[in-house]
Design an enzyme around this catalytic site. Structure first.
Site, PDB file in Angstrom:
ATOM      1  N   LYS A   1       0.825  -1.209   0.000  1.00 52.27           N
ATOM      2  CA  LYS A   1       0.000   0.000   0.000  1.00 52.27           C
ATOM      3  C   LYS A   1       0.864   1.267   0.000  1.00 52.27           C
ATOM      4  O   LYS A   1       0.648   2.190  -0.789  1.00 52.27           O
ATOM      5  CB  LYS A   1      -0.924  -0.001   1.214  1.00 52.27           C
ATOM      6  CG  LYS A   1      -1.974   1.096   1.192  1.00 52.27           C
ATOM      7  CD  LYS A   1      -2.740   1.147   2.512  1.00 52.27           C
ATOM      8  CE  LYS A   1      -3.355  -0.176   2.869  1.00 52.27           C
ATOM      9  NZ  LYS A   1      -4.136  -0.106   4.124  1.00 52.27           N
TER      10      LYS A   1
ATOM     11  N   ASP B   1      -6.788   1.778   0.349  1.00 54.95           N
ATOM     12  CA  ASP B   1      -7.029   1.899   1.772  1.00 54.95           C
ATOM     13  C   ASP B   1      -8.527   1.767   2.023  1.00 54.95           C
ATOM     14  O   ASP B   1      -9.283   1.357   1.129  1.00 54.95           O
ATOM     15  CB  ASP B   1      -6.479   3.227   2.307  1.00 54.95           C
ATOM     16  CG  ASP B   1      -7.236   4.426   1.742  1.00 54.95           C
ATOM     17  OD1 ASP B   1      -8.111   4.239   0.870  1.00 54.95           O
ATOM     18  OD2 ASP B   1      -6.962   5.556   2.185  1.00 54.95           O
TER      19      ASP B   1
END
Length: 416
Positions: free
Chosen positions: A311, A330
């Site tokens: 991420k 996210d």
């Protein structure tokens, strides 16, 4: 862990595709217009420094983001003599409130609210950015505070602001491809949320601070890291520094960062600095080389750095390494995906495998610049979006001082 290869994104609209290419990776990113002049990926010539702090020691007179020095009464008179220089970007091309304080970078400070003004360092150049109040299109302009060449500062800014990317064309295509995007774009005033092209070193260390964190603490940590760099000057009560080099960061101890409130992230920052310092040819060269590689290879390479998971790697890739279809997944992006792109995933928990599925869905829907579309949809999910819109759009075209509140941020990123 090698991530599954993403399918090659489909090309953009013919109007964009017909434009001449900006970089060698034109097969993945759509060609770009010939204006403004083509910019190199290498930084512009450095301006002479105003003052250099002691090696390895932050400049502790720099106020944190929550405090600032009281400005002298002559500040208004000084502002009247300022020399602003236009940039090739209208408000529709780049809106400052929709670009600088929305989770891409954490080092710009609001140094005036009337008119709205942001100040920060771009390489060796200390600059303020503002929309010209007398320009019908809200033309962006810069004010150079540090010594050095104005043309060099302008070139560095155009590169940093990704000025060659035709944002209006992208938004038109995104809106035609997705009703949700069209709705959010209309709410944001029709344009201006631009993806930056940051220095990779600066971007890596900013996002190392973002793991499981909130905006206020991220800004404080990144501001502390910046204090280890060369002092550039003071504007609006804030002392600004050029972001430190890898060598400067490698001299900082883990204990020093822990005492400054970095917690477990101190280990990652120290470890990444040493890891980059050991790269053949140096960490700067290694990171810059990732701009020429395919996204899965970029993600895999970044994930070898301490504290970087897929991420965080996707954020770094999108905001500094020209990976315009990188998708940082996210909770906000997951919500968008499960509500509008992949409703069959509603009720499931976000996993690394499903993150790849979500990224693929964004690329399929939006193409080579899917990361730019995702960034707009992310902004549309922010709890404080009504505050951002209030600053961008007002009855008289001016901005109003508003206390900025932020909830959960894109950078609430656990390392997966």
């Amino acid at each position: 862990m090698r991530l599954p290869l993403l399918p090659r994104p489909p090309p953009l609209a013919a109007a964009v595709a017909a434009m001449p290419p900006r970089r060698r990776r034109a097969a993945r990113s759509p060609p770009l217009p010939p204006s403004p002049p083509q910019l190199s990926s290498t930084p512009p010539p450095a301006a002479p420094s105003l003052e250099a702090p002691k090696s390895g020691t932050p400049d502790h007179d720099a106020p944190p983001s929550s405090t600032r020095r009281r400005l002298p009464l002559a500040a208004a008179a000084a502002e009247a003599k300022e020399e602003w220089h236009p940039l090739p970007l209208s408000a529709a091309d780049l809106s400052l409130p929709l670009t600088l304080p929305t989770g891409q970078t954490f080092l710009w400070r609001r140094t005036s609210l009337s008119p709205l003004r942001f100040t920060g360092a771009v390489g060796p150049h200390l600059v303020s950015l503002s929309h010209l109040p007398d320009a019908e299109d809200g033309r962006l302009a810069f004010l150079l505070h540090s010594d050095g060449s104005r043309p060099a500062a302008r070139a560095a800014l155009c590169d940093y602001l990704n000025a060659a990317v035709p944002l209006a064309d992208l938004w038109r295509q995104f809106a035609a491809a997705d009703e949700r995007f069209a709705e959010v774009a209309a709410r944001l005033g029709g344009g201006g949320a631009r993806v930056l092209r940051q220095d990779p070193v600066e971007c890596v260390f900013q996002f190392l601070c973002s793991s499981n964190n909130n905006i206020k603490r991220i800004e404080k940590m990144v501001w502390t890291l910046a204090g280890y760099g060369e002092r550039l000057g003071e504007v609006g009560g804030f002392v600004f520094h050029r972001f430190p080099t890898i060598q400067q960061l490698a001299r900082v101890s883990e204990q020093e960062l822990r005492e400054a409130g970095f917690g477990y992230r101190a280990k990652y920052i120290v470890g990444t600095a040493k890891e980059l310092q050991a790269k053949p040819g140096g960490g700067e060269k290694w990171l810059a080389s990732l701009r020429e590689k395919e996204l899965p290879e970029v993600i895999e390479a970044l994930c070898t750095l301490p504290g970087v998971g897929p991420k965080v790697a996707a954020c770094i890739a999108l905001f500094s390494l020209d990976q315009n279809h990188a998708i940082p997944v996210d909770t906000h992006v997951w919500k968008v995906a499960t509500q509008y792109l992949l409703p069959e995933l509603a009720g499931k928990s976000l996993t690394p495998k499903l993150s790849v599925v979500v990224a693929d869905a964004f690329v399929t829907r939006f193409g080579s610049y899917a990361g730019w579309a995702q960034n707009v949809l992310f902004i549309g999910q922010l709890p404080a979006q009504k505050v951002v819109v209030a600053e961008v759009i007002s009855d008289n075209g001016s901005t109003k001082p508003t206390k900025r509140k932020r909830g959960v941020n894109r950078n609430h990123a656990e390392n997966m």
